[in-house]
Design a protein around this motif. Structure first.
Motif, PDB file in Angstrom:
ATOM      1  N   THR A 197       0.806  -1.228   0.000  1.00  0.00           N
ATOM      2  CA  THR A 197       0.000   0.000   0.000  1.00  0.00           C
ATOM      3  C   THR A 197       0.837   1.275   0.000  1.00  0.00           C
ATOM      4  OG1 THR A 197      -0.143   0.198   2.426  1.00  0.00           O
ATOM      5  CG2 THR A 197      -1.766  -1.216   1.341  1.00  0.00           C
ATOM      6  N   ASN A 198       2.154   1.144   0.224  1.00  0.00           N
ATOM      7  CA  ASN A 198       3.037   2.316   0.305  1.00  0.00           C
ATOM      8  C   ASN A 198       2.589   3.272   1.410  1.00  0.00           C
ATOM      9  OD1 ASN A 198       5.412   3.597  -0.738  1.00  0.00           O
ATOM     10  ND2 ASN A 198       4.120   5.155  -1.684  1.00  0.00           N
ATOM     11  N   ASN A 199       2.094   2.717   2.502  1.00  0.00           N
ATOM     12  CA  ASN A 199       1.612   3.561   3.599  1.00  0.00           C
ATOM     13  C   ASN A 199       2.776   4.130   4.397  1.00  0.00           C
ATOM     14  OD1 ASN A 199       2.501   1.280   4.998  1.00  0.00           O
ATOM     15  ND2 ASN A 199       0.738   1.177   6.340  1.00  0.00           N
ATOM     16  N   GLY A 200       2.452   5.075   5.259  1.00  0.00           N
ATOM     17  CA  GLY A 200       3.436   5.594   6.195  1.00  0.00           C
ATOM     18  C   GLY A 200       3.312   4.862   7.512  1.00  0.00           C
ATOM     19  N   VAL A 201       4.444   4.616   8.183  1.00  0.00           N
ATOM     20  CA  VAL A 201       4.437   3.861   9.436  1.00  0.00           C
ATOM     21  C   VAL A 201       5.187   4.651  10.504  1.00  0.00           C
ATOM     22  CG1 VAL A 201       5.196   1.746  10.601  1.00  0.00           C
ATOM     23  CG2 VAL A 201       4.360   1.643   8.234  1.00  0.00           C
ATOM     24  N   LEU A 202       4.548   4.775  11.679  1.00  0.00           N
ATOM     25  CA  LEU A 202       5.195   5.338  12.864  1.00  0.00           C
ATOM     26  C   LEU A 202       5.310   4.216  13.878  1.00  0.00           C
ATOM     27  CD1 LEU A 202       6.328   7.782  14.367  1.00  0.00           C
ATOM     28  CD2 LEU A 202       4.018   8.268  15.181  1.00  0.00           C
ATOM     29  N   LEU A 203       6.528   3.738  14.084  1.00  0.00           N
ATOM     30  CA  LEU A 203       6.789   2.560  14.903  1.00  0.00           C
ATOM     31  C   LEU A 203       7.397   2.997  16.236  1.00  0.00           C
ATOM     32  CD1 LEU A 203       7.036  -0.571  15.119  1.00  0.00           C
ATOM     33  CD2 LEU A 203       9.255  -0.350  14.007  1.00  0.00           C
ATOM     34  N   ILE A 204       6.646   2.805  17.319  1.00  0.00           N
ATOM     35  CA  ILE A 204       7.102   3.195  18.650  1.00  0.00           C
ATOM     36  C   ILE A 204       7.650   1.959  19.355  1.00  0.00           C
ATOM     37  CG2 ILE A 204       6.348   4.067  20.900  1.00  0.00           C
ATOM     38  CD1 ILE A 204       4.200   5.682  19.366  1.00  0.00           C
ATOM     39  N   THR A 205       8.882   2.041  19.845  1.00  0.00           N
ATOM     40  CA  THR A 205       9.488   0.874  20.464  1.00  0.00           C
ATOM     41  C   THR A 205      10.548   1.280  21.475  1.00  0.00           C
ATOM     42  OG1 THR A 205      10.634  -1.217  20.030  1.00  0.00           O
ATOM     43  CG2 THR A 205      11.225   0.643  18.639  1.00  0.00           C
ATOM     44  N   HIS A 206      10.824   0.382  22.413  1.00  0.00           N
ATOM     45  CA  HIS A 206      11.928   0.558  23.355  1.00  0.00           C
ATOM     46  C   HIS A 206      13.220  -0.054  22.824  1.00  0.00           C
ATOM     47  CE1 HIS A 206      10.098   2.280  26.905  1.00  0.00           C
ATOM     48  NE2 HIS A 206       9.144   1.380  26.909  1.00  0.00           N
ATOM     49  N   TYR A 207      13.054  -1.104  22.020  1.00  0.00           N
ATOM     50  CA  TYR A 207      14.190  -1.964  21.702  1.00  0.00           C
ATOM     51  C   TYR A 207      14.470  -2.003  20.208  1.00  0.00           C
ATOM     52  CZ  TYR A 207      12.746  -3.490  26.335  1.00  0.00           C
ATOM     53  OH  TYR A 207      12.360  -3.514  27.659  1.00  0.00           O
ATOM     54  N   THR A 208      15.703  -2.307  19.866  1.00  0.00           N
ATOM     55  CA  THR A 208      16.086  -2.339  18.454  1.00  0.00           C
ATOM     56  C   THR A 208      15.739  -3.660  17.782  1.00  0.00           C
ATOM     57  OG1 THR A 208      18.311  -3.107  19.048  1.00  0.00           O
ATOM     58  CG2 THR A 208      17.990  -0.724  18.802  1.00  0.00           C
ATOM     59  N   ARG A 209      15.310  -4.670  18.541  1.00  0.00           N
ATOM     60  CA  ARG A 209      15.155  -5.996  17.935  1.00  0.00           C
ATOM     61  C   ARG A 209      14.122  -5.997  16.820  1.00  0.00           C
ATOM     62  NH1 ARG A 209      11.638 -10.182  21.481  1.00  0.00           N
ATOM     63  NH2 ARG A 209       9.845  -8.841  21.909  1.00  0.00           N
ATOM     64  N   ILE A 210      13.032  -5.222  16.954  1.00  0.00           N
ATOM     65  CA  ILE A 210      12.025  -5.198  15.880  1.00  0.00           C
ATOM     66  C   ILE A 210      12.581  -4.489  14.649  1.00  0.00           C
ATOM     67  CG2 ILE A 210      10.871  -3.034  16.559  1.00  0.00           C
ATOM     68  CD1 ILE A 210       8.205  -4.449  15.806  1.00  0.00           C
ATOM     69  N   LEU A 211      13.569  -3.615  14.852  1.00  0.00           N
ATOM     70  CA  LEU A 211      14.151  -2.888  13.726  1.00  0.00           C
ATOM     71  C   LEU A 211      15.053  -3.784  12.885  1.00  0.00           C
ATOM     72  CD1 LEU A 211      14.970   0.535  15.444  1.00  0.00           C
ATOM     73  CD2 LEU A 211      12.823  -0.269  14.428  1.00  0.00           C
ATOM     74  N   ASN A 212      15.330  -4.988  13.378  1.00  0.00           N
ATOM     75  CA  ASN A 212      16.023  -5.976  12.552  1.00  0.00           C
ATOM     76  C   ASN A 212      15.096  -6.549  11.488  1.00  0.00           C
ATOM     77  OD1 ASN A 212      18.455  -5.808  14.029  1.00  0.00           O
ATOM     78  ND2 ASN A 212      17.664  -7.223  15.569  1.00  0.00           N
ATOM     79  N   TYR A 213      13.789  -6.434  11.717  1.00  0.00           N
ATOM     80  CA  TYR A 213      12.777  -6.972  10.793  1.00  0.00           C
ATOM     81  C   TYR A 213      12.070  -5.863  10.006  1.00  0.00           C
ATOM     82  CZ  TYR A 213      13.275 -11.186  13.684  1.00  0.00           C
ATOM     83  OH  TYR A 213      13.770 -12.274  14.357  1.00  0.00           O
ATOM     84  N   ILE A 214      11.769  -4.767  10.684  1.00  0.00           N
ATOM     85  CA  ILE A 214      11.130  -3.614  10.040  1.00  0.00           C
ATOM     86  C   ILE A 214      12.185  -2.511   9.961  1.00  0.00           C
ATOM     87  CG2 ILE A 214       9.266  -1.914  10.163  1.00  0.00           C
ATOM     88  CD1 ILE A 214       7.719  -3.914  11.895  1.00  0.00           C
ATOM     89  N   LYS A 215      12.671  -2.248   8.773  1.00  0.00           N
ATOM     90  CA  LYS A 215      13.794  -1.327   8.594  1.00  0.00           C
ATOM     91  C   LYS A 215      13.299   0.121   8.505  1.00  0.00           C
ATOM     92  CE  LYS A 215      16.721  -4.780   8.207  1.00  0.00           C
ATOM     93  NZ  LYS A 215      17.718  -5.078   9.259  1.00  0.00           N
ATOM     94  N   PRO A 216      13.649   0.955   9.484  1.00  0.00           N
ATOM     95  CA  PRO A 216      13.180   2.342   9.450  1.00  0.00           C
ATOM     96  C   PRO A 216      14.008   3.201   8.489  1.00  0.00           C
ATOM     97  CG  PRO A 216      14.561   2.014  11.371  1.00  0.00           C
ATOM     98  CD  PRO A 216      14.451   0.670  10.686  1.00  0.00           C
ATOM     99  N   ASP A 217      13.347   4.203   7.934  1.00  0.00           N
ATOM    100  CA  ASP A 217      14.061   5.215   7.156  1.00  0.00           C
ATOM    101  C   ASP A 217      14.612   6.299   8.072  1.00  0.00           C
ATOM    102  OD1 ASP A 217      13.320   4.255   4.370  1.00  0.00           O
ATOM    103  OD2 ASP A 217      11.318   4.569   5.228  1.00  0.00           O
ATOM    104  N   PHE A 218      13.879   6.545   9.164  1.00  0.00           N
ATOM    105  CA  PHE A 218      14.263   7.578  10.115  1.00  0.00           C
ATOM    106  C   PHE A 218      14.072   7.057  11.539  1.00  0.00           C
ATOM    107  CE2 PHE A 218      12.449   9.532   6.336  1.00  0.00           C
ATOM    108  CZ  PHE A 218      13.463  10.403   5.930  1.00  0.00           C
ATOM    109  N   VAL A 219      14.948   7.480  12.435  1.00  0.00           N
ATOM    110  CA  VAL A 219      14.830   7.154  13.855  1.00  0.00           C
ATOM    111  C   VAL A 219      14.816   8.461  14.638  1.00  0.00           C
ATOM    112  CG1 VAL A 219      15.938   6.062  15.843  1.00  0.00           C
ATOM    113  CG2 VAL A 219      15.951   4.911  13.618  1.00  0.00           C
ATOM    114  N   HIS A 220      13.864   8.552  15.587  1.00  0.00           N
ATOM    115  CA  HIS A 220      13.726   9.754  16.410  1.00  0.00           C
ATOM    116  C   HIS A 220      13.869   9.382  17.883  1.00  0.00           C
ATOM    117  CE1 HIS A 220      12.045  11.646  12.789  1.00  0.00           C
ATOM    118  NE2 HIS A 220      11.301  10.554  12.677  1.00  0.00           N
TER     119      HIS A 220
END
Length: 249
Positions: A197-220
């Protein structure tokens, strides 16, 4: 392309001692096709941001704007925001006794689209999504989240995401309480929707482990109710190594 723009957002919540300010001037822009990760310590206001975007009535927006394709949605109710294309996967999904997963999802899809989905196509799509998420067929006739494990609740949240296909998905600690297998399945579901769908995603997390699977373009980095620093994916590795101490104080 769609844009979700948060401008100078201030949010307070009512407590026993009176109103307490949680968000203190959040600025953030998410475009279609982008994945943004927000990381921060407990109590920094990350979940408050997610609820404020979704329109939870408990959270009072005292200043600022939330613009969806240039239109301020602050005065919209939660259901109006959902119809406009905003989706929230909650950190603690609630139980809905007396409403089956099937009826809930079809009613939600009808409300969001303004018309009921074609039954044969809907059933086929839902079965495929449930299979991809390793959700047993009998869950479709069970009451929403009643008796579900933590991992099952999170997978049903992503099932909703797959079926509703929003413009913007806010995922509030979707990885919390998941074992490795469930984390992989949930992440694959988020990635499928994003790719399809080419949607936008705002992923809120404490840990980096999910970022091994969902690759962010930006980290805040989120501290004390505001974005303290923004960067690329490499910022997550820095936070994993060094924590948030330099931002607090």
């Amino acid at each position: 392309m769609s844009t979700l723009e948060i401008k100078n957002l201030h949010v307070s919540v009512e407590t026993a001692e009176g109103p307490k300010q949680i968000l203190r001037g959040v600025n953030l822009t998410i475009n279609s096709g982008e994945i943004h990760a927000i990381m921060g310590p407990n109590g920094s206001g990350k979940s408050t941001l997610s609820y404020a975007i979704a329109g939870h009535p408990k959270y009072d927006i005292t200043d600022g704007e939330i613009l969806l394709d240039g239109k301020n949605i602050v005065e919209m109710s939660a259901d109006e925001r959902a119809r406009a294309g905003v989706f929230l996967a909650m950190q603690y999904p609630v139980e809905v006794t007396g409403v089956t997963v099937t009826n809930f999802l079809r009613a939600a899809k009808t409300a969001v689209d303004g018309e009921a989905p074609k039954l044969r196509e809907w059933v086929k799509s839902m079965k495929q999504a449930m299979s991809d998420l390793k959700i047993d067929d009998n869950f479709s006739s069970r009451d929403v989240n009643v008796g579900f494990s933590g991992g099952e609740k999170k997978r049903v949240e992503i099932l909703q995401l797959e079926m509703l296909k929003p413009k913007f998905a806010v995922l509030d600690e979707t990885d919390s309480g998941l074992d490795v297998d469930a984390l992989r399945l949930v992440s694959e579901g988020v990635n499928r929707v994003h790719e399809n769908t080419n949607n936008g995603v705002l992923l809120i997390t404490h840990y980096t482990r999910i970022l091994n699977y969902i690759k962010p373009d930006f980290v805040h980095v989120f501290v004390d109710g505001r974005v303290a620093e923004s960067g690329g994916p490499e910022l997550a590795a820095v936070l994993e190594a060094d924590g948030y101490e330099k931002y607090e104080g």
